[in-house]
Design a protein around this motif. Structure first.
Motif, PDB file in Angstrom:
ATOM      1  N   LEU A  26      -0.123   1.264  -1.056  1.00 18.33           N
ATOM      2  CA  LEU A  26      -0.260   2.598  -1.646  1.00 18.33           C
ATOM      3  C   LEU A  26       0.996   3.412  -1.419  1.00 18.33           C
ATOM      4  N   PRO A  30      -3.928   6.894   2.180  1.00 15.97           N
ATOM      5  CA  PRO A  30      -5.145   6.680   1.389  1.00 15.97           C
ATOM      6  C   PRO A  30      -6.062   7.902   1.451  1.00 15.97           C
ATOM      7  N   THR A  31      -6.760   8.140   0.363  1.00 20.11           N
ATOM      8  CA  THR A  31      -7.718   9.244   0.321  1.00 20.11           C
ATOM      9  C   THR A  31      -8.989   8.823   1.045  1.00 20.11           C
ATOM     10  N   TYR A  34     -10.768   5.976  -0.659  1.00 16.77           N
ATOM     11  CA  TYR A  34     -10.040   4.726  -0.885  1.00 16.77           C
ATOM     12  C   TYR A  34     -10.808   3.491  -0.408  1.00 16.77           C
ATOM     13  N   HIS A 118      -5.888   6.320  -7.464  1.00 15.58           N
ATOM     14  CA  HIS A 118      -5.095   5.992  -6.281  1.00 15.58           C
ATOM     15  C   HIS A 118      -3.685   5.598  -6.705  1.00 15.58           C
TER      16      HIS A 118
END
Length: 122
Positions: A26, A30-31, A34, A118
């Motif tokens: 990524l 990451p969110t 994710y 993403h």
């Protein structure tokens, strides 16, 4: 003589789930979603057939090439050479086709995550 087909068959079966378990790189952190999205995208990729028409075509092509190579083998009878060439060629072709299918599964994971917002770089 039978060791090579067994090794190739083991390789093909080892590739059965590859690609679907891919975790891409990524751009950034990451969110919160994710991990959930990654599992969902991997499941989507895993549902795609690993041994599809392309893999079958690769196996058939490999069998043909192997049979021709078997005819040229002076160390065994023509029928033994053809049979061995068919088996080894089919397994090599199937392994190559399975590798292509694995690449397609990785692409599914990447595109699915991108579609969910993403920032995947590969």
């Amino acid at each position: 003589m039978f060791l090579t087909p067994l090794m190739i068959a083991a390789l093909v079966s080892a590739c059965a789930e590859s690609g679907a378990n891919y975790a891409p790189v990524l751009d950034g952190e990451p969110t919160a979603a994710y991990a959930h999205d990654l599992r969902a995208c991997q499941a989507l990729a895993a549902n795609q057939r690993q041994f599809d028409r392309q893999t079958a075509g690769s196996a058939a092509l490999g069998a043909g090439v192997g049979a021709l190579a078997g005819v040229a083998d002076d160390d065994v009878s023509e029928s033994e050479g053809i049979a061995a060439g068919l088996v080894v060629g089919a397994l090599v072709g199937a392994a190559a086709g399975a590798g292509d299918a694995s690449d397609r599964r990785e692409s599914i994971v990447v595109e699915c995550l991108r579609g969910r917002g993403h920032r995947v770089v590969g």
